[in-house]
Design a protein around this motif. Structure first.
Motif, PDB file in Angstrom:
ATOM      1  N   GLN A   1       6.197  13.346  11.660  1.00  0.00           N
ATOM      2  CA  GLN A   1       7.467  13.001  10.870  1.00  0.00           C
ATOM      3  C   GLN A   1       7.519  12.904   9.223  1.00  0.00           C
ATOM      4  O   GLN A   1       6.416  12.145   8.909  1.00  0.00           O
ATOM      5  N   LYS A   2       8.190  13.698   8.741  1.00  0.00           N
ATOM      6  CA  LYS A   2       7.871  13.637   7.210  1.00  0.00           C
ATOM      7  C   LYS A   2       8.583  12.278   6.492  1.00  0.00           C
ATOM      8  O   LYS A   2       9.430  11.619   7.038  1.00  0.00           O
ATOM      9  N   ILE A   3       7.848  11.524   5.603  1.00  0.00           N
ATOM     10  CA  ILE A   3       8.221  10.428   5.163  1.00  0.00           C
ATOM     11  C   ILE A   3       7.975  10.586   3.432  1.00  0.00           C
ATOM     12  O   ILE A   3       6.959  10.848   3.045  1.00  0.00           O
ATOM     13  N   VAL A   4       8.828  10.431   2.740  1.00  0.00           N
ATOM     14  CA  VAL A   4       8.859  10.517   1.146  1.00  0.00           C
ATOM     15  C   VAL A   4       8.884   9.114   0.697  1.00  0.00           C
ATOM     16  O   VAL A   4      10.081   8.316   1.036  1.00  0.00           O
ATOM     17  N   ILE A   5       8.004   8.959   0.087  1.00  0.00           N
ATOM     18  CA  ILE A   5       7.891   7.540  -0.509  1.00  0.00           C
ATOM     19  C   ILE A   5       7.727   7.492  -2.110  1.00  0.00           C
ATOM     20  O   ILE A   5       7.155   8.119  -2.857  1.00  0.00           O
ATOM     21  N   ALA A   6       8.793   6.509  -2.712  1.00  0.00           N
ATOM     22  CA  ALA A   6       8.698   6.353  -4.220  1.00  0.00           C
ATOM     23  C   ALA A   6       7.947   5.371  -4.742  1.00  0.00           C
ATOM     24  O   ALA A   6       8.071   4.175  -4.138  1.00  0.00           O
ATOM     25  N   PHE A   7       7.355   5.621  -5.908  1.00  0.00           N
ATOM     26  CA  PHE A   7       6.585   4.695  -6.492  1.00  0.00           C
ATOM     27  C   PHE A   7       6.850   4.713  -8.096  1.00  0.00           C
ATOM     28  O   PHE A   7       7.316   5.714  -8.518  1.00  0.00           O
ATOM     29  N   GLN A   8       6.747   3.452  -8.548  1.00  0.00           N
ATOM     30  CA  GLN A   8       6.843   3.407 -10.004  1.00  0.00           C
ATOM     31  C   GLN A   8       5.935   4.066 -10.913  1.00  0.00           C
ATOM     32  O   GLN A   8       4.658   3.985 -10.473  1.00  0.00           O
ATOM     33  N   GLN A   9       6.113   5.075 -11.959  1.00  0.00           N
ATOM     34  CA  GLN A   9       5.019   5.707 -12.519  1.00  0.00           C
ATOM     35  C   GLN A   9       3.987   4.782 -13.341  1.00  0.00           C
ATOM     36  O   GLN A   9       4.502   4.263 -14.239  1.00  0.00           O
ATOM     37  N   SER A  10       2.866   5.011 -12.814  1.00  0.00           N
ATOM     38  CA  SER A  10       1.730   4.195 -13.456  1.00  0.00           C
ATOM     39  C   SER A  10       0.425   4.598 -12.881  1.00  0.00           C
ATOM     40  O   SER A  10       0.393   5.541 -11.708  1.00  0.00           O
ATOM     41  N   ASP A  11      -0.728   4.664 -13.575  1.00  0.00           N
ATOM     42  CA  ASP A  11      -1.979   4.902 -13.063  1.00  0.00           C
ATOM     43  C   ASP A  11      -2.283   4.293 -11.747  1.00  0.00           C
ATOM     44  O   ASP A  11      -3.074   4.904 -10.841  1.00  0.00           O
ATOM     45  N   GLN A  12      -1.910   2.951 -11.825  1.00  0.00           N
ATOM     46  CA  GLN A  12      -2.238   2.042 -10.425  1.00  0.00           C
ATOM     47  C   GLN A  12      -1.448   2.748  -9.363  1.00  0.00           C
ATOM     48  O   GLN A  12      -1.834   2.624  -8.224  1.00  0.00           O
ATOM     49  N   ALA A  13       0.021   3.033  -9.582  1.00  0.00           N
ATOM     50  CA  ALA A  13       0.610   3.611  -8.620  1.00  0.00           C
ATOM     51  C   ALA A  13       0.344   4.687  -7.843  1.00  0.00           C
ATOM     52  O   ALA A  13       0.158   5.202  -6.827  1.00  0.00           O
ATOM     53  N   VAL A  14      -0.437   5.829  -8.671  1.00  0.00           N
ATOM     54  CA  VAL A  14      -1.058   6.766  -8.299  1.00  0.00           C
ATOM     55  C   VAL A  14      -2.174   6.736  -7.486  1.00  0.00           C
ATOM     56  O   VAL A  14      -2.135   7.381  -6.439  1.00  0.00           O
ATOM     57  N   LYS A  15      -3.094   5.726  -7.611  1.00  0.00           N
ATOM     58  CA  LYS A  15      -4.227   5.443  -6.701  1.00  0.00           C
ATOM     59  C   LYS A  15      -3.603   4.874  -5.512  1.00  0.00           C
ATOM     60  O   LYS A  15      -4.164   5.215  -4.586  1.00  0.00           O
ATOM     61  N   SER A  16      -2.573   3.986  -5.598  1.00  0.00           N
ATOM     62  CA  SER A  16      -2.226   3.628  -4.325  1.00  0.00           C
ATOM     63  C   SER A  16      -1.543   4.525  -3.626  1.00  0.00           C
ATOM     64  O   SER A  16      -1.440   4.665  -2.235  1.00  0.00           O
ATOM     65  N   ALA A  17      -0.846   5.555  -4.232  1.00  0.00           N
ATOM     66  CA  ALA A  17      -0.105   6.629  -3.411  1.00  0.00           C
ATOM     67  C   ALA A  17      -1.018   7.323  -2.526  1.00  0.00           C
ATOM     68  O   ALA A  17      -0.621   7.754  -1.415  1.00  0.00           O
ATOM     69  N   VAL A  18      -2.189   7.745  -3.183  1.00  0.00           N
ATOM     70  CA  VAL A  18      -3.361   8.483  -2.714  1.00  0.00           C
ATOM     71  C   VAL A  18      -3.778   7.685  -1.346  1.00  0.00           C
ATOM     72  O   VAL A  18      -3.950   8.527  -0.086  1.00  0.00           O
ATOM     73  N   THR A  19      -4.004   6.417  -1.518  1.00  0.00           N
ATOM     74  CA  THR A  19      -4.441   5.656  -0.449  1.00  0.00           C
ATOM     75  C   THR A  19      -3.534   5.745   0.771  1.00  0.00           C
ATOM     76  O   THR A  19      -4.172   5.592   1.909  1.00  0.00           O
ATOM     77  N   ILE A  20      -2.255   5.117   0.359  1.00  0.00           N
ATOM     78  CA  ILE A  20      -1.235   5.112   1.522  1.00  0.00           C
ATOM     79  C   ILE A  20      -1.047   6.554   2.117  1.00  0.00           C
ATOM     80  O   ILE A  20      -0.915   6.734   3.358  1.00  0.00           O
ATOM     81  N   LYS A  21      -1.148   7.657   1.381  1.00  0.00           N
ATOM     82  CA  LYS A  21      -0.853   9.049   1.984  1.00  0.00           C
ATOM     83  C   LYS A  21      -1.874   9.233   3.023  1.00  0.00           C
ATOM     84  O   LYS A  21      -1.660   9.890   4.034  1.00  0.00           O
ATOM     85  N   THR A  22      -3.004   9.134   2.331  1.00  0.00           N
ATOM     86  CA  THR A  22      -4.470   9.368   3.655  1.00  0.00           C
ATOM     87  C   THR A  22      -4.299   8.492   4.847  1.00  0.00           C
ATOM     88  O   THR A  22      -4.532   9.140   5.803  1.00  0.00           O
ATOM     89  N   ALA A  23      -3.865   7.281   4.656  1.00  0.00           N
ATOM     90  CA  ALA A  23      -3.841   6.517   5.894  1.00  0.00           C
ATOM     91  C   ALA A  23      -2.665   7.016   6.823  1.00  0.00           C
ATOM     92  O   ALA A  23      -2.794   6.900   7.975  1.00  0.00           O
ATOM     93  N   LEU A  24      -1.403   7.258   6.224  1.00  0.00           N
ATOM     94  CA  LEU A  24      -0.403   7.768   6.981  1.00  0.00           C
ATOM     95  C   LEU A  24      -0.643   8.863   7.502  1.00  0.00           C
ATOM     96  O   LEU A  24       0.014   9.175   8.717  1.00  0.00           O
ATOM     97  N   THR A  25      -1.066   9.768   6.862  1.00  0.00           N
ATOM     98  CA  THR A  25      -1.443  10.989   7.408  1.00  0.00           C
ATOM     99  C   THR A  25      -2.301  10.987   8.491  1.00  0.00           C
ATOM    100  O   THR A  25      -2.191  11.707   9.564  1.00  0.00           O
ATOM    101  N   LYS A  26      -3.379  10.284   8.377  1.00  0.00           N
ATOM    102  CA  LYS A  26      -4.290  10.011   9.350  1.00  0.00           C
ATOM    103  C   LYS A  26      -3.467   9.529  10.791  1.00  0.00           C
ATOM    104  O   LYS A  26      -3.872   9.774  12.099  1.00  0.00           O
ATOM    105  N   ALA A  27      -2.450   8.868  10.599  1.00  0.00           N
ATOM    106  CA  ALA A  27      -1.693   8.100  11.750  1.00  0.00           C
ATOM    107  C   ALA A  27      -0.684   9.245  12.243  1.00  0.00           C
ATOM    108  O   ALA A  27      -0.037   8.933  13.167  1.00  0.00           O
ATOM    109  N   GLY A  28      -0.427  10.665  11.611  1.00  0.00           N
ATOM    110  CA  GLY A  28       0.343  11.601  12.139  1.00  0.00           C
ATOM    111  C   GLY A  28       1.503  11.678  11.498  1.00  0.00           C
ATOM    112  O   GLY A  28       2.417  12.511  11.775  1.00  0.00           O
ATOM    113  N   PHE A  29       1.631  11.153  10.338  1.00  0.00           N
ATOM    114  CA  PHE A  29       2.968  11.315   9.303  1.00  0.00           C
ATOM    115  C   PHE A  29       2.581  12.500   8.343  1.00  0.00           C
ATOM    116  O   PHE A  29       1.375  12.791   8.055  1.00  0.00           O
ATOM    117  N   ASP A  30       3.669  13.149   7.900  1.00  0.00           N
ATOM    118  CA  ASP A  30       3.722  14.000   6.903  1.00  0.00           C
ATOM    119  C   ASP A  30       4.306  13.507   5.723  1.00  0.00           C
ATOM    120  O   ASP A  30       5.524  13.141   5.636  1.00  0.00           O
TER     121      ASP A  30
END
Length: 572
Positions: free
Chosen positions: A409-438
């Motif tokens: 299932q596709k999940i679109v996640i919105a973050f506030q624009q910042s360097d920290q948010a970019v890092k968090s987004a990568v971490t979350i995307k990696t984990a959720l992808t591993k769990a079977g999400f797009d």
């Protein structure tokens, strides 16, 4: 709206604990604040003395930004509330002792209120002889005028509880055409508020700086934001926007009529334009006037966490407190309708990885509930195994997706624009992808972020948001964000949760006057919402407030959720 690397909505929050650079410092342990309602004697004044306190001298502050408003009706940030307590007073407030014990008391009122009709009618009697800075008495007409002017069209910010709670508030347009609001009744020195529905938390709500009293005679309406009148220990001497605000003694203030503020220094000079790294380095150097300085918004910079908290001498000058804010990811229930999919998101969450990314236990505590551990009403539970599997459980998540027929299932996640948010987004995307999400991540400009996620037809499935309670109670966490009646464009029920059982439970809990029973009810509703998996709780920030070596009396005000600047003194 708070300022920081990412913003959070509410009055009672002060920024973001995010950063980089791990620390082995043990995480502070937070528990729900025990805020009692004081007696008439507690409300009389003076405020509890601080050990070793001396009068005189100057206290300075070092913070990033100026206060956004000075008109109480427009104040809706805990940072502004923390500083303006020195010159703005309300009917109620928080009495703090030297150990940080916090009590709700009458500030300008003789007590914390008298209730009738099961919480629908509240009365407060004004103390005799409290003066404005020009020597005139604070009057009951000033009190009525303060609440009537909240309805004026120039009041565009600030908390709006009275406008919605008071009978007839939906039709009232303010006092400037000579009309009074009939649900505000004045008899001698007593004012009575008649509410549409029972609100057991009403006296706590009144303690917000947004309801500090404004003198009718000196109400310059829209211009009042530039220069408010004081009935506190200090008055405004001068102001340079974005640079400084200088406060000097209000000679008409009497300590024995103020249970909240001690008023030790002769002068308070608030200084703005200092980023956290700059203020941290100045506190480390500890020279000149910086020895007499503290911060209300700035915390120990992430780059200096290990250095400061790892040095026993420096750490003595840090006030560490788990915050009442909960940063969480609301899940858009209009788009993610299957509860098993929402539960899978919770099970897959990379809590430990995100915690390390933000700087470790010294600056962040993993959240498993919506109500923070510091807020009355918190009940400790962990429905999705963050404590047993803090790095996430992708296999459990995959199984739930398979049961739901939603693998990939596709999940679109919105973050506030910042360097920290970019890092968090990568971490979350990696984990959720591993769990079977797009997973698709989108960075949204900070200035429009809450406007975008507040639109009912937004195109996001999850958003990185946060909420801190306007006063220390479960109501102030749950009702604004999770009651179905709050669903509206621009509202903060971001998940658009409209569950009949939850709505009924909120209505019932609102009217409970027994604190223990109310707290239990709000904790049960928190669990109910999490069983529906309407969000993913992420973290509670840990605040580390640094200050100079010659500042005494630094304690935390659990009611206003900030440093109690009204208690501090300059050491001789």
């Amino acid at each position: 709206m708070a300022a920081g690397a990412s913003t959070v909505l509410s009055a009672c929050s002060s920024g973001n604990a995010g950063g980089s650079g791990g620390s082995s410092t043990k995480a502070p342990q937070g528990k729900a604040a025990e805020i009692t309602v004081g007696t008439k004697a507690d409300s009389a004044g003076p405020a509890p003395e601080m050990p070793g306190a001396v009068k005189g001298g100057t206290i300075y502050t070092l913070d990033q930004i100026d206060f956004d408003h000075l008109d109480p009706a427009q104040i809706y940030s805990s940072y502004t509330g923390a500083g303006s307590v020195l010159f703005l007073r309300g009917l109620t407030g928080y009495r703090v002792d030297s150990k940080g014990n916090t009590t709700l008391v009458g500030d300008l009122a003789t007590d914390a209120g008298t209730v009738k009709d099961g919480g629908k009618t509240w009365s407060f009697t004004l103390k005799d002889g409290v003066k404005w800075e020009d020597g005139a008495d604070v009057t009951i007409d000033d009190v009525r005028h303060t609440f009537e002017r909240l309805f004026a069209d120039f009041v565009t910010e600030g908390p709006r509880y009275p406008q919605g709670w008071l009978e007839g508030g939906d039709k009232y347009k303010g006092p400037y055409e000579g009309k009074h609001l009939s649900s505000l009744e004045v008899d001698g020195s007593t004012i009575t508020f008649r509410l549409k529905e029972a609100h057991a938390d009403f006296p706590f709500m009144l303690a917000m700086r947004g309801f500090a009293i404004v003198p009718k005679k000196h109400d310059t309406q829209k211009k009042y934001d530039k220069r408010p009148y004081s009935c506190g220990p200090y008055k405004i001497q001068s102001r340079s926007i974005d640079k400084s605000l200088t406060l000097v003694r209000n000679e008409h203030w009497e300590a024995d009529k103020d249970p909240v503020r001690n008023g030790y220094p002769d002068k308070v000079v608030m200084q703005f334009g200092f980023q956290s790294l700059a203020s941290t380095d100045r506190y480390i150097a500890d020279s000149g006037n910086d020895q007499f300085s503290l911060s209300l918004l700035n915390e120990v910079a992430p780059e200096r966490i290990s250095k400061v908290l790892g040095d026993a001498t420096l750490k003595k000058r840090v006030l560490t407190q788990v915050d009442t804010t909960c940063y969480y990811f609301p899940i858009n229930l209009t788009r993610v309708k299957d509860v098993k999919v929402r539960q899978a998101l919770n099970w897959a969450w990379p809590a430990a990885q995100l915690k390390q990314l933000r700087g470790g236990s010294a600056v962040t505590a993993t959240a498993t509930t919506i109500i923070s551990p510091l807020t009355p009403g918190h009940t400790d539970f962990d429905l999705y195994g963050k404590k047993t599997k803090p790095m996430g459980d992708p296999e459990k998540a995959k199984a739930l997706l398979k049961e739901a027929g939603a693998e990939g299932q596709k999940i679109v996640i919105a973050f506030q624009q910042s360097d920290q948010a970019v890092k968090s987004a990568v971490t979350i995307k990696t984990a959720l992808t591993k769990a079977g999400f797009d997973v698709v991540t989108q960075q949204v400009d900070k200035t429009t972020f809450y406007s975008q996620i507040g639109q009912l037809d937004n195109k996001f499935d999850m958003f990185a948001a946060g909420w801190g309670p306007d006063w220390p109670a479960g109501y102030a966490v749950i009702q604004p964000c999770w009651d179905g009646s709050q669903i509206a464009d621009g509202g903060v029920n971001w998940s658009q949760l409209n569950n009949t059982s939850v709505n009924k439970a909120i209505t019932a809990a609102t009217a409970i006057t027994d604190p223990d029973k109310a707290n239990a009810a709000w904790g049960a509703i928190d669990k109910q919402i999490m069983e529906l998996a309407a969000c993913v709780p992420d973290y509670n920030p840990v605040r580390n407030y640094f200050y100079g070596s010659k500042v005494g009396g630094v304690v935390y005000n659990a009611g206003d959720t900030c440093v109690a600047i009204g208690k501090v003194f300059a050491k001789a």
